[in-house]
Motif scaffolding. Structure first.
Motif, PDB file in Angstrom:
ATOM      1  N   ILE A 174      30.106  37.037  48.084  1.00  0.00           N
ATOM      2  CA  ILE A 174      28.979  36.591  48.894  1.00  0.00           C
ATOM      3  C   ILE A 174      28.961  37.379  50.195  1.00  0.00           C
ATOM      4  CG2 ILE A 174      30.336  34.656  49.786  1.00  0.00           C
ATOM      5  CD1 ILE A 174      27.677  33.105  50.113  1.00  0.00           C
ATOM      6  N   ASN A 175      27.788  37.769  50.617  1.00  0.00           N
ATOM      7  CA  ASN A 175      27.622  38.528  51.854  1.00  0.00           C
ATOM      8  C   ASN A 175      28.162  37.721  53.040  1.00  0.00           C
ATOM      9  OD1 ASN A 175      26.294  39.690  54.286  1.00  0.00           O
ATOM     10  ND2 ASN A 175      25.345  41.010  52.747  1.00  0.00           N
ATOM     11  N   THR A 176      28.889  38.388  53.917  1.00  0.00           N
ATOM     12  CA  THR A 176      29.472  37.701  55.072  1.00  0.00           C
ATOM     13  C   THR A 176      28.410  37.150  56.015  1.00  0.00           C
ATOM     14  OG1 THR A 176      29.665  39.796  56.268  1.00  0.00           O
ATOM     15  CG2 THR A 176      31.620  39.044  55.055  1.00  0.00           C
ATOM     16  N   ALA A 177      27.201  37.705  55.990  1.00  0.00           N
ATOM     17  CA  ALA A 177      26.123  37.237  56.860  1.00  0.00           C
ATOM     18  C   ALA A 177      25.387  36.014  56.296  1.00  0.00           C
ATOM     19  CB  ALA A 177      25.127  38.360  57.096  1.00  0.00           C
ATOM     20  N   SER A 178      25.694  35.630  55.078  1.00  0.00           N
ATOM     21  CA  SER A 178      25.015  34.502  54.441  1.00  0.00           C
ATOM     22  C   SER A 178      25.382  33.177  55.096  1.00  0.00           C
ATOM     23  CB  SER A 178      25.400  34.455  52.956  1.00  0.00           C
ATOM     24  OG  SER A 178      25.062  33.225  52.377  1.00  0.00           O
ATOM     25  N   ARG A 179      24.384  32.313  55.292  1.00  0.00           N
ATOM     26  CA  ARG A 179      24.640  30.971  55.828  1.00  0.00           C
ATOM     27  C   ARG A 179      25.528  30.162  54.884  1.00  0.00           C
ATOM     28  NH1 ARG A 179      18.480  29.532  57.768  1.00  0.00           N
ATOM     29  NH2 ARG A 179      18.392  31.149  59.348  1.00  0.00           N
ATOM     30  N   SER A 180      25.357  30.366  53.592  1.00  0.00           N
ATOM     31  CA  SER A 180      26.147  29.621  52.608  1.00  0.00           C
ATOM     32  C   SER A 180      27.618  30.015  52.634  1.00  0.00           C
ATOM     33  CB  SER A 180      25.583  29.832  51.206  1.00  0.00           C
ATOM     34  OG  SER A 180      24.278  29.314  51.103  1.00  0.00           O
ATOM     35  N   ALA A 181      27.903  31.248  53.038  1.00  0.00           N
ATOM     36  CA  ALA A 181      29.296  31.724  53.037  1.00  0.00           C
ATOM     37  C   ALA A 181      30.178  30.859  53.931  1.00  0.00           C
ATOM     38  CB  ALA A 181      29.356  33.182  53.484  1.00  0.00           C
ATOM     39  N   VAL A 196      37.823  39.455  53.123  1.00  0.00           N
ATOM     40  CA  VAL A 196      36.636  40.239  53.413  1.00  0.00           C
ATOM     41  C   VAL A 196      36.868  41.660  52.911  1.00  0.00           C
ATOM     42  CG1 VAL A 196      35.161  41.195  55.227  1.00  0.00           C
ATOM     43  CG2 VAL A 196      36.000  38.846  55.411  1.00  0.00           C
ATOM     44  N   VAL A 197      35.898  42.169  52.152  1.00  0.00           N
ATOM     45  CA  VAL A 197      35.893  43.556  51.715  1.00  0.00           C
ATOM     46  C   VAL A 197      34.552  44.131  52.153  1.00  0.00           C
ATOM     47  CG1 VAL A 197      35.997  45.133  49.764  1.00  0.00           C
ATOM     48  CG2 VAL A 197      37.390  43.044  49.734  1.00  0.00           C
ATOM     49  N   ALA A 198      34.591  44.944  53.187  1.00  0.00           N
ATOM     50  CA  ALA A 198      33.388  45.553  53.781  1.00  0.00           C
ATOM     51  C   ALA A 198      32.406  44.465  54.206  1.00  0.00           C
ATOM     52  CB  ALA A 198      32.777  46.564  52.829  1.00  0.00           C
ATOM     53  N   THR A 199      31.271  44.329  53.528  1.00  0.00           N
ATOM     54  CA  THR A 199      30.219  43.390  53.930  1.00  0.00           C
ATOM     55  C   THR A 199      30.281  42.051  53.213  1.00  0.00           C
ATOM     56  OG1 THR A 199      28.748  44.281  52.228  1.00  0.00           O
ATOM     57  CG2 THR A 199      28.617  45.272  54.444  1.00  0.00           C
ATOM     58  N   HIS A 200      31.259  41.856  52.331  1.00  0.00           N
ATOM     59  CA  HIS A 200      31.289  40.649  51.504  1.00  0.00           C
ATOM     60  C   HIS A 200      32.629  39.924  51.548  1.00  0.00           C
ATOM     61  CE1 HIS A 200      27.554  42.182  49.977  1.00  0.00           C
ATOM     62  NE2 HIS A 200      27.406  41.109  49.216  1.00  0.00           N
ATOM     63  N   HIS A 201      32.533  38.613  51.364  1.00  0.00           N
ATOM     64  CA  HIS A 201      33.723  37.813  51.082  1.00  0.00           C
ATOM     65  C   HIS A 201      33.958  37.893  49.584  1.00  0.00           C
ATOM     66  CE1 HIS A 201      34.027  35.802  54.985  1.00  0.00           C
ATOM     67  NE2 HIS A 201      32.717  35.626  54.949  1.00  0.00           N
ATOM     68  N   VAL A 202      35.191  38.186  49.191  1.00  0.00           N
ATOM     69  CA  VAL A 202      35.586  38.145  47.790  1.00  0.00           C
ATOM     70  C   VAL A 202      36.449  36.898  47.654  1.00  0.00           C
ATOM     71  CG1 VAL A 202      36.828  39.321  45.939  1.00  0.00           C
ATOM     72  CG2 VAL A 202      35.493  40.651  47.598  1.00  0.00           C
ATOM     73  N   ILE A 203      35.968  35.962  46.850  1.00  0.00           N
ATOM     74  CA  ILE A 203      36.591  34.642  46.764  1.00  0.00           C
ATOM     75  C   ILE A 203      37.100  34.413  45.350  1.00  0.00           C
ATOM     76  CG2 ILE A 203      36.181  32.162  46.998  1.00  0.00           C
ATOM     77  CD1 ILE A 203      33.859  33.030  48.968  1.00  0.00           C
ATOM     78  N   ILE A 204      38.368  34.047  45.238  1.00  0.00           N
ATOM     79  CA  ILE A 204      38.954  33.691  43.950  1.00  0.00           C
ATOM     80  C   ILE A 204      38.951  32.172  43.856  1.00  0.00           C
ATOM     81  CG2 ILE A 204      40.982  33.783  42.447  1.00  0.00           C
ATOM     82  CD1 ILE A 204      39.813  36.548  43.005  1.00  0.00           C
ATOM     83  N   GLY A 205      38.305  31.661  42.829  1.00  0.00           N
ATOM     84  CA  GLY A 205      38.256  30.220  42.605  1.00  0.00           C
ATOM     85  C   GLY A 205      39.208  29.805  41.505  1.00  0.00           C
ATOM     86  N   GLU A 206      40.048  28.837  41.808  1.00  0.00           N
ATOM     87  CA  GLU A 206      40.908  28.233  40.786  1.00  0.00           C
ATOM     88  C   GLU A 206      40.101  27.118  40.141  1.00  0.00           C
ATOM     89  OE1 GLU A 206      44.254  27.022  43.128  1.00  0.00           O
ATOM     90  OE2 GLU A 206      44.978  29.077  43.332  1.00  0.00           O
ATOM     91  N   ILE A 207      39.834  27.246  38.858  1.00  0.00           N
ATOM     92  CA  ILE A 207      38.964  26.302  38.161  1.00  0.00           C
ATOM     93  C   ILE A 207      39.708  25.000  37.914  1.00  0.00           C
ATOM     94  CG2 ILE A 207      37.597  25.896  36.078  1.00  0.00           C
ATOM     95  CD1 ILE A 207      37.317  29.009  35.911  1.00  0.00           C
TER      96      ILE A 207
END
Length: 173
Positions: A65-72, A140-151
């Motif tokens: 998800i983009n780091t600038a996103s409100r949802s992030a 954070v990788v450049a412009t995005h959050h990379v998120i690992i979700g444990e299901i």
């Protein structure tokens, strides 16, 4: 005969031009998901195609998800989320959560039918599948959050034609 376009490079040594990269990625079809969260930071959600499995043991997936996103910020603060894979019939919902209907935050949930699973994140009752997750890792990788979700829970929905995104348009598969 296959037509090719010469790549251009950006200031970073050997890195493809961002516009060329986006054009290339627009040609890759991807499943469409609505990623949701709820908790102390509030209810939020966004449309995503940047979702992929990581491993089946323990079951986990990756969301970008983009780091600038409100949802992030809500997702990171709540530490939980649900990935809801959309059926073709949910095309309008994809547009709402992509911000094309002018709705923000909790107002987006006026569309669709929602329940909750273990984490309390909204689960779309018409989704093909819902993966209820807790954040295992985020960076954070450049412009995005990379998120690992444990299901923590998987709810299978009805088998119907999926919604995919390719060529900057939604399609039924």
């Amino acid at each position: 005969m296959l037509k090719t376009q010469a790549s251009t490079t950006s200031a970073a040594a050997g890195s493809p031009d961002a516009l060329l990269f986006r054009e290339g990625m627009s040609r890759v079809a991807g499943a469409v998901h609505v990623v949701t969260t709820d908790g102390e930071a509030g209810r939020a959600g966004f449309t995503a195609t940047a979702v992929t499995p990581v491993t089946d043991s323990p079951a986990s997936l990756l969301v970008c998800i983009n780091t600038a996103s409100r949802s992030a910020q809500a997702l990171l603060s709540n530490r939980v989320f649900c990935v809801n894979t959309l059926a073709a019939a949910d095309l309008d919902l994809a547009a709402v959560f992509a911000g094309r209907a002018g709705l923000q935050g909790p107002d987006r949930f006026g569309q669709g039918e929602w329940s909750t699973l273990d984490t309390g994140s909204p689960a779309l009752t018409t989704s093909l599948v819902s993966f209820d997750c807790r954040i295992g890792d985020a960076r954070v990788v450049a412009t995005h959050h990379v998120i690992i979700g444990e299901i923590v829970r998987i709810r299978l929905g009805e088998q119907r034609p999926p919604l995919v995104y390719q060529g900057r348009h939604y399609h039924e598969l």
